[in-house]
Design a protein around this motif. Structure first.
Motif, PDB file in Angstrom:
ATOM      1  N   UNK A  18      -4.733 -28.390 -11.895  1.00  0.00           N
ATOM      2  CA  UNK A  18      -4.901 -29.478 -11.520  1.00  0.00           C
ATOM      3  C   UNK A  18      -4.205 -30.406 -10.206  1.00  0.00           C
ATOM      4  N   UNK A  19      -4.164 -30.692  -9.887  1.00  0.00           N
ATOM      5  CA  UNK A  19      -3.392 -32.054  -8.881  1.00  0.00           C
ATOM      6  C   UNK A  19      -3.795 -32.508  -7.234  1.00  0.00           C
ATOM      7  N   UNK A  20      -2.702 -33.162  -6.445  1.00  0.00           N
ATOM      8  CA  UNK A  20      -3.359 -33.631  -5.742  1.00  0.00           C
ATOM      9  C   UNK A  20      -3.733 -32.072  -4.407  1.00  0.00           C
ATOM     10  N   UNK A  21      -4.602 -33.123  -3.139  1.00  0.00           N
ATOM     11  CA  UNK A  21      -4.822 -32.028  -2.293  1.00  0.00           C
ATOM     12  C   UNK A  21      -3.576 -31.020  -1.700  1.00  0.00           C
ATOM     13  N   UNK A  22      -3.558 -29.972  -1.495  1.00  0.00           N
ATOM     14  CA  UNK A  22      -2.756 -29.178  -1.038  1.00  0.00           C
ATOM     15  C   UNK A  22      -0.717 -28.824  -2.078  1.00  0.00           C
ATOM     16  N   UNK A  23      -1.377 -29.178  -3.194  1.00  0.00           N
ATOM     17  CA  UNK A  23      -0.953 -28.709  -4.197  1.00  0.00           C
ATOM     18  C   UNK A  23      -0.772 -26.912  -4.478  1.00  0.00           C
ATOM     19  N   UNK A  24      -1.436 -26.218  -4.278  1.00  0.00           N
ATOM     20  CA  UNK A  24      -2.278 -25.416  -4.270  1.00  0.00           C
ATOM     21  C   UNK A  24      -3.051 -24.400  -5.190  1.00  0.00           C
ATOM     22  N   UNK A 121       3.557 -31.091   0.172  1.00  0.00           N
ATOM     23  CA  UNK A 121       2.201 -31.405  -0.136  1.00  0.00           C
ATOM     24  C   UNK A 121       1.544 -31.644   1.554  1.00  0.00           C
ATOM     25  N   UNK A 122       2.572 -32.172   2.186  1.00  0.00           N
ATOM     26  CA  UNK A 122       1.909 -32.488   3.248  1.00  0.00           C
ATOM     27  C   UNK A 122       1.663 -31.545   4.451  1.00  0.00           C
ATOM     28  N   UNK A 126      -1.218 -30.110   6.590  1.00  0.00           N
ATOM     29  CA  UNK A 126      -1.690 -30.172   7.832  1.00  0.00           C
ATOM     30  C   UNK A 126      -1.488 -28.921   8.392  1.00  0.00           C
ATOM     31  N   UNK A 127      -1.487 -27.569   7.415  1.00  0.00           N
ATOM     32  CA  UNK A 127      -1.334 -26.350   7.964  1.00  0.00           C
ATOM     33  C   UNK A 127      -3.027 -25.367   7.398  1.00  0.00           C
ATOM     34  N   UNK A 128      -3.332 -26.477   6.932  1.00  0.00           N
ATOM     35  CA  UNK A 128      -4.786 -25.864   6.622  1.00  0.00           C
ATOM     36  C   UNK A 128      -6.272 -26.399   7.066  1.00  0.00           C
ATOM     37  N   UNK A 129      -7.001 -25.847   7.489  1.00  0.00           N
ATOM     38  CA  UNK A 129      -8.689 -26.464   7.270  1.00  0.00           C
ATOM     39  C   UNK A 129      -9.360 -26.671   6.271  1.00  0.00           C
ATOM     40  N   UNK A 130      -9.509 -27.707   5.745  1.00  0.00           N
ATOM     41  CA  UNK A 130     -10.243 -28.414   4.524  1.00  0.00           C
ATOM     42  C   UNK A 130     -10.429 -29.649   4.658  1.00  0.00           C
ATOM     43  N   UNK A 131     -11.722 -30.152   4.128  1.00  0.00           N
ATOM     44  CA  UNK A 131     -12.481 -31.296   5.141  1.00  0.00           C
ATOM     45  C   UNK A 131     -11.406 -32.398   4.243  1.00  0.00           C
ATOM     46  N   UNK A 137      -3.761 -38.287   1.369  1.00  0.00           N
ATOM     47  CA  UNK A 137      -2.510 -37.953   0.402  1.00  0.00           C
ATOM     48  C   UNK A 137      -1.845 -39.179  -0.705  1.00  0.00           C
ATOM     49  N   UNK A 138      -1.707 -39.912  -0.114  1.00  0.00           N
ATOM     50  CA  UNK A 138      -1.745 -41.152  -0.161  1.00  0.00           C
ATOM     51  C   UNK A 138      -2.126 -41.899  -1.388  1.00  0.00           C
ATOM     52  N   UNK A 139      -3.784 -41.774  -0.912  1.00  0.00           N
ATOM     53  CA  UNK A 139      -4.908 -42.502  -1.669  1.00  0.00           C
ATOM     54  C   UNK A 139      -4.444 -41.539  -3.332  1.00  0.00           C
TER      55      UNK A 139
END
Length: 174
Positions: A18-24, A121-122, A126-131, A137-139
């Motif tokens: 689990x985690x926010x977007x971009x956490x891996x 995370x940011x 920024x370096x990937x293609x994702x919806x 990220x902030x939300x």
């Protein structure tokens, strides 16, 4: 990675990365799947089209958007739990209430919270293609509730190399 040479647990284990977007979370979940051989589900693939479109347009999901998606993931886990199969799932699981719902899928649910520096995370987003656009990220960080002491799980630093993060998770699972 070489498969883990451990016996299959008597009780199914359901690892939720689990985690926010971009956490891996997807990367670590796939690595755990490869290492353990347990069935894997990418939570993003279970989002209804409306959720994906909402996020892609830069609007954060609300609880009412997430509940049906989370119930689907809990059902996915429950089906495998009833068959005695362990699983690995990637799912943001940002709030305690979301994790409570996911725990309904199986008593052996264990959370791996990928957590770390906002700059990392940011940069990843920024370096990937994702919806999911980086503007959301902030939300997600605002919504995120850390694992509580009574929740089975481990906090893992997003800056760790994948293999090291997997070793940390496996050590805590044992």
């Amino acid at each position: 990675m070489t498969p883990l040479l451990e016996p299959v647990p008597d009780v199914p284990v359901h690892v939720v990365v689990m985690g926010v977007s971009g956490c891996g979370k997807s990367t670590i979940a796939r690595a755990l799947h490869e290492r353990l051989g347990w069935e894997f589900a990418e939570g993003d693939e279970y989002h209804p089209r409306a959720n994906v479109e909402k996020m892609a347009s830069g609007r954060p999901l609300m609880d009412e958007d997430r509940w049906p998606w989370l119930r689907t993931l809990a059902d996915w886990t429950r089906e495998r739990d009833e068959r005695g199969e362990s699983t690995v799932l990637s799912c943001s699981s940002l709030k305690r209430s979301y994790r409570d719902l996911l725990r309904n899928g199986g008593a052996g649910t264990y959370f791996v919270h990928m957590h770390g520096d906002k700059g990392i995370l940011l940069e990843r987003m920024e370096s990937r293609e994702h919806f999911m656009p980086p503007t959301l990220l902030e939300s997600q960080l605002d919504t995120l509730e850390l694992l509580e002491p009574d929740e089975r799980g481990v906090l893992v630093d997003v800056a760790l190399p994948v293999e090291r993060a997997v070793r940390v998770v496996l050590a805590h699972l044992q």
